[in-house]
Design a protein around this motif. Structure first.
Motif, PDB file in Angstrom:
ATOM      1  N   ARG A  45     -44.942 -91.481  67.166  1.00 26.71           N
ATOM      2  CA  ARG A  45     -44.391 -92.799  67.490  1.00 26.71           C
ATOM      3  C   ARG A  45     -43.200 -92.675  68.429  1.00 26.71           C
ATOM      4  N   TYR A  46     -42.368 -91.683  68.194  1.00 30.38           N
ATOM      5  CA  TYR A  46     -41.187 -91.485  69.043  1.00 30.38           C
ATOM      6  C   TYR A  46     -41.598 -91.176  70.481  1.00 30.38           C
ATOM      7  N   VAL A  47     -42.547 -90.277  70.648  1.00 28.39           N
ATOM      8  CA  VAL A  47     -42.955 -89.853  71.993  1.00 28.39           C
ATOM      9  C   VAL A  47     -43.644 -91.003  72.727  1.00 28.39           C
ATOM     10  N   VAL A  48     -44.550 -91.702  72.044  1.00 22.84           N
ATOM     11  CA  VAL A  48     -45.224 -92.849  72.660  1.00 22.84           C
ATOM     12  C   VAL A  48     -44.208 -93.943  72.991  1.00 22.84           C
ATOM     13  N   GLY A  49     -43.280 -94.174  72.069  1.00 26.83           N
ATOM     14  CA  GLY A  49     -42.267 -95.202  72.279  1.00 26.83           C
ATOM     15  C   GLY A  49     -41.386 -94.943  73.473  1.00 26.83           C
ATOM     16  N   ASN A  50     -41.289 -93.686  73.867  1.00 19.85           N
ATOM     17  CA  ASN A  50     -40.485 -93.328  75.038  1.00 19.85           C
ATOM     18  C   ASN A  50     -41.332 -93.173  76.300  1.00 19.85           C
ATOM     19  N   GLY A  51     -42.589 -93.603  76.227  1.00 20.67           N
ATOM     20  CA  GLY A  51     -43.404 -93.704  77.435  1.00 20.67           C
ATOM     21  C   GLY A  51     -44.286 -92.533  77.781  1.00 20.67           C
ATOM     22  N   LEU A  52     -44.280 -91.475  76.956  1.00 20.99           N
ATOM     23  CA  LEU A  52     -45.174 -90.341  77.228  1.00 20.99           C
ATOM     24  C   LEU A  52     -46.442 -90.544  76.414  1.00 20.99           C
ATOM     25  N   LEU A  53     -47.453 -91.108  77.055  1.00 19.59           N
ATOM     26  CA  LEU A  53     -48.671 -91.510  76.369  1.00 19.59           C
ATOM     27  C   LEU A  53     -49.661 -90.348  76.250  1.00 19.59           C
ATOM     28  N   PRO A  54     -50.598 -90.447  75.310  1.00 20.98           N
ATOM     29  CA  PRO A  54     -51.501 -89.316  75.019  1.00 20.98           C
ATOM     30  C   PRO A  54     -52.669 -89.195  75.985  1.00 20.98           C
ATOM     31  N   GLY A  55     -52.364 -88.871  77.241  1.00 20.46           N
ATOM     32  CA  GLY A  55     -53.442 -88.593  78.186  1.00 20.46           C
ATOM     33  C   GLY A  55     -53.487 -89.489  79.400  1.00 20.46           C
ATOM     34  N   TYR A  56     -52.558 -90.401  79.530  1.00 18.35           N
ATOM     35  CA  TYR A  56     -52.554 -91.254  80.713  1.00 18.35           C
ATOM     36  C   TYR A  56     -51.131 -91.739  80.992  1.00 18.35           C
ATOM     37  N   VAL A  57     -50.931 -92.222  82.213  1.00 17.92           N
ATOM     38  CA  VAL A  57     -49.609 -92.672  82.643  1.00 17.92           C
ATOM     39  C   VAL A  57     -49.666 -94.165  82.900  1.00 17.92           C
ATOM     40  N   LEU A  58     -48.786 -94.911  82.255  1.00 20.91           N
ATOM     41  CA  LEU A  58     -48.703 -96.355  82.447  1.00 20.91           C
ATOM     42  C   LEU A  58     -47.505 -96.661  83.337  1.00 20.91           C
ATOM     43  N   PRO A  59     -47.752 -97.085  84.577  1.00 19.79           N
ATOM     44  CA  PRO A  59     -46.632 -97.363  85.491  1.00 19.79           C
ATOM     45  C   PRO A  59     -45.756 -98.482  84.934  1.00 19.79           C
ATOM     46  N   PRO A  60     -44.442 -98.426  85.179  1.00 17.44           N
ATOM     47  CA  PRO A  60     -43.567 -99.518  84.729  1.00 17.44           C
ATOM     48  C   PRO A  60     -43.875-100.806  85.481  1.00 17.44           C
ATOM     49  N   ALA A  61     -43.521-101.935  84.897  1.00 10.62           N
ATOM     50  CA  ALA A  61     -43.741-103.223  85.538  1.00 10.62           C
ATOM     51  C   ALA A  61     -42.988-103.274  86.862  1.00 10.62           C
ATOM     52  N   PRO A  62     -43.534-103.989  87.838  1.00  9.99           N
ATOM     53  CA  PRO A  62     -42.867-104.084  89.147  1.00  9.99           C
ATOM     54  C   PRO A  62     -41.418-104.555  88.995  1.00  9.99           C
ATOM     55  N   GLY A  63     -40.540-103.884  89.698  1.00  9.36           N
ATOM     56  CA  GLY A  63     -39.135-104.260  89.669  1.00  9.36           C
ATOM     57  C   GLY A  63     -38.363-103.698  88.496  1.00  9.36           C
ATOM     58  N   THR A  64     -39.028-102.896  87.660  1.00 11.88           N
ATOM     59  CA  THR A  64     -38.340-102.295  86.521  1.00 11.88           C
ATOM     60  C   THR A  64     -38.359-100.780  86.645  1.00 11.88           C
ATOM     61  N   GLN A  65     -37.468-100.145  85.923  1.00 14.23           N
ATOM     62  CA  GLN A  65     -37.397 -98.685  85.923  1.00 14.23           C
ATOM     63  C   GLN A  65     -37.161 -98.212  84.500  1.00 14.23           C
TER      64      GLN A  65
END
Length: 280
Positions: A229-249
């Protein structure tokens, strides 16, 4: 039968599609979890795999560990690395090295899959150390293999996994939700696979329960579930990359940034190349 029900995916067939884990990888995991094991014991196992031996020797003779003389003995290399780092490298290298990245599939990325697994391994080991009732090497091993059921599905039907990732990204849902609609439970598949490999019961249980709302560092399953949960919650997903929403970082927290340094360092040791994919 109505068309609205998922046809389901044969878990046994998916597991059979995954290439067998090399015997040396299983033996490395066994030795790594043995509290009585030494660098000599680990060296005997590692030496049985020329590929793993050469990677470790290459690492220890790199600029980061350079000595006056070249190290040619696996045992000396492991002593130089230090037992904990050597153990982590041996476990990660033996397992990840058996399932190489496949550039043909653009959405599901095995390199990202392994970075997520290694991050969960480090975090689960950290939680285990805090609880002091859970074996730290077992927590690291369980973290490395917690998503192997998904890798089995990928080997069974890579196009289907890419489609599932595409749906998860487009609909802003988790990959687990999409898998459930396809009739597949990667945690259950991973637990079955771990039993096939004859891994210890606590590791099998941790794999099967890593998506349950467990929040105790006093059980192996809890450590792995919290770490995932910690790793997923910080954006490191299990096998794919989800780009941040436009205008966000996405700015990682200092502790997660520190974890990523550990992950990237170990990935570089495992692959022999700098980590090319970052958690975005």
């Amino acid at each position: 039968m109505g068309d609205s029900q998922p046809a389901g995916i044969d878990i046994v067939a998916a597991i059979e599609a995954l290439p067998p884990l090399p015997a040396v990888a299983l033996r490395v995991m066994q030795v790594a979890q043995d509290p009585k094991a030494s660098a000599s014991d680990l060296a005997l196992v590692v030496s049985a795999d020329p590929g793993l031996s050469s990677r470790i020797l290459r690492v220890v003779n790199s600029a980061a560990y350079r000595r006056m003389r070249e190290i040619t003995s696996v045992q000396q290399a492991l002593v130089t690395l230090g037992f904990v780092q050597a153990r982590n490298l041996a476990v990660s290298g033996a397992i990840a090295g058996a399932y190489a990245p496949d550039a043909l599939h653009a959405l599901f990325r095995i390199e990202v899959f392994w970075r997520h697994a290694i991050a969960v391994a480090f975090k689960a080991a950290e939680y285990a150390g805090q609880g002091r009732r859970v074996d730290v090497p077992s927590a690291f091993t369980a973290g490395i293999v917690h998503n192997m059921g998904r890798l089995a599905l990928f080997y069974r039907d890579p196009a289907l996994v890419d489609q599932a990732v595409a749906r998860a990204m487009a609909e802003e849902r988790t990959l687990e939700e999409v898998e459930a609609e396809l009739g597949f439970d990667h945690a259950a598949a991973g637990e079955l696979l771990a039993r096939k490999w004859k891994l210890p019961e606590p590791i099998c249980e941790a794999i099967g329960r890593h998506h349950e709302p467990l929040d105790s560092p006093h059980t192996l399953a809890g450590c792995v579930a919290m770490a995932d949960r910690y790793v997923v919650g910080n954006g490191l997903l299990p096998g794919y990359v989800l780009p941040p929403a436009p205008g966000t970082q996405r700015i990682p927290s200092p502790d997660f940034a520190g974890l990523m340094k550990q992950v990237d360092a170990l990935m570089e040791l495992v692959t022999g190349e700098p980590a090319g994919v970052r958690a975005a």
